[in-house]
Design a protein around this motif. Sequence first.
Motif, mmCIF file in Angstrom:
data_model
loop_
_atom_site.group_PDB
_atom_site.id
_atom_site.type_symbol
_atom_site.label_atom_id
_atom_site.label_comp_id
_atom_site.label_asym_id
_atom_site.label_seq_id
_atom_site.Cartn_x
_atom_site.Cartn_y
_atom_site.Cartn_z
ATOM 1 N N ASN A 65 0.778 -1.120 0.017
ATOM 2 C CA ASN A 65 -0.080 -0.023 -0.083
ATOM 3 C C ASN A 65 0.929 1.241 -0.011
ATOM 4 O O ASN A 65 0.477 2.436 0.603
ATOM 5 C CB ASN A 65 -0.841 -0.057 1.307
ATOM 6 N N ILE A 66 2.110 1.281 -0.609
ATOM 7 C CA ILE A 66 2.858 2.526 -0.930
ATOM 8 C C ILE A 66 2.696 2.746 -2.193
ATOM 9 O O ILE A 66 2.883 2.229 -3.204
ATOM 10 C CB ILE A 66 4.253 2.014 -0.430
ATOM 11 N N GLN A 67 2.490 4.116 -2.509
ATOM 12 C CA GLN A 67 2.605 4.753 -3.838
ATOM 13 C C GLN A 67 3.916 5.840 -3.729
ATOM 14 O O GLN A 67 4.411 6.215 -2.796
ATOM 15 C CB GLN A 67 1.591 5.424 -4.177
ATOM 16 N N PHE A 68 4.499 5.945 -4.998
ATOM 17 C CA PHE A 68 5.894 6.960 -5.114
ATOM 18 C C PHE A 68 5.433 8.116 -6.028
ATOM 19 O O PHE A 68 4.507 8.102 -6.857
ATOM 20 C CB PHE A 68 6.803 6.099 -5.565
ATOM 21 N N ALA A 69 6.088 9.275 -5.721
ATOM 22 C CA ALA A 69 5.918 10.292 -6.467
ATOM 23 C C ALA A 69 7.533 10.816 -6.778
ATOM 24 O O ALA A 69 8.076 10.754 -5.634
ATOM 25 C CB ALA A 69 4.866 11.512 -5.737
ATOM 26 N N ALA A 70 7.798 11.294 -7.921
ATOM 27 C CA ALA A 70 9.172 11.904 -8.035
ATOM 28 C C ALA A 70 9.100 13.365 -7.646
ATOM 29 O O ALA A 70 10.412 13.768 -7.692
ATOM 30 C CB ALA A 70 9.431 11.668 -9.503
ATOM 31 N N HIS A 71 8.224 13.871 -7.613
ATOM 32 C CA HIS A 71 8.116 15.367 -7.206
ATOM 33 C C HIS A 71 7.012 15.725 -6.710
ATOM 34 O O HIS A 71 6.055 15.046 -6.441
ATOM 35 C CB HIS A 71 8.490 16.220 -8.466
ATOM 36 N N GLY A 72 6.715 16.920 -5.969
ATOM 37 C CA GLY A 72 5.852 17.484 -5.517
ATOM 38 C C GLY A 72 4.467 17.565 -5.989
ATOM 39 O O GLY A 72 3.371 17.219 -5.447
ATOM 40 N N ALA A 73 4.195 17.900 -7.384
ATOM 41 C CA ALA A 73 3.105 18.077 -8.065
ATOM 42 C C ALA A 73 2.586 16.434 -8.195
ATOM 43 O O ALA A 73 1.444 16.364 -8.115
ATOM 44 C CB ALA A 73 3.433 18.490 -9.454
#
Length: 339
Positions: free
Chosen positions: A29-37
């Motif tokens: 249940n982990i999601q990733f984002a490469a920047h704030g947007a």
Amino acid sequence: MIPAVVICDDSNLARKQMARSLPESWQSNIQFAAHGAEALQLLKSHAVDLLFLDLNMPVLDGYQVLSALKEMQSSVKVIVVSGDVQPEAFERVMQLGATDFVKKPVDNKKIAALLDTVAADRKAAPAKAEVTTKQLSKSIEVDAELRDVFQELTNVAMGQAGDLLARLLNVFVKLPIPNVNLIEVSELHMALASVEDESSTSAVCQGFIGGGVSGEALLILTDSSFKDIAKLMNYHGKLTHQVELELLMDIANILIGSVLKGLAEQLDMGFSQGHPVVLGQHAAVSELIKANSGRWRKTLAIEISYGIENYNIMCDLLLLFTEDSVKTLKHKVEFLLED
């Protein structure tokens, strides 16, 4: 129930390290984002309990994300995870509503203690989320995965150096996203993205070696910075050629020494530093590079551009690793990339 987690960091390595520090049962249940947007988009489209947030990122940085969440009156708990460990950075993120602040590289015991605190208030988990990781664009200069590792290691090291400078001068140091490229010496002046070619600059170079890795650290300071540096160091006399040289050496000693120390600690190796050499004073950066081009060939260049908030101070720190060192460095960091 398993909490829904978003890990936001522009470094793939940092995202992996952060995910590994979380309980095994949480991994689905982990999601990733490469920047704030990307992080904000995930928060708008999914029910999220916990956000691990880096500060220095492209598009939207951590401060901007925290400001947006505050404006949205979001209930998501935010734990800032950053190499920028300046006291003012901590104060700023806490004022913007962060739950806590963890310095890089992450301490698993610290994370475990924080999770115990957060667990009592977490919400019910949503349906199993698909893990999405934005892949960094492939670079023709250097392998993308290796570039990401060097960028993250430098991010931690430059944060330590920035903290030392901030405490010494009682200022807020603006930290960049490090630039990592494999370049020819003829392209070196183009790697200095924040130093305008027409600016008058002064530079000092210091060699380093250790564990099969060698190179030189090049610090370039715009001449317009000396007045404010002298003020911050409580020097009120005339800015002579010799005084400017001493100020240049002081800044070089602080930044070069702490960045190399930070890298050495993460790579589990030691660097011996040579005597600093003045490359020139009051010249365009292209002239300094041209005059010293015999010192470098093809090199792995890591650029860090430091600025100080509310002061006209700008300097570039360039770490130039020899071509032969790249193989050793790659071997040293392979364990960090293991799944």
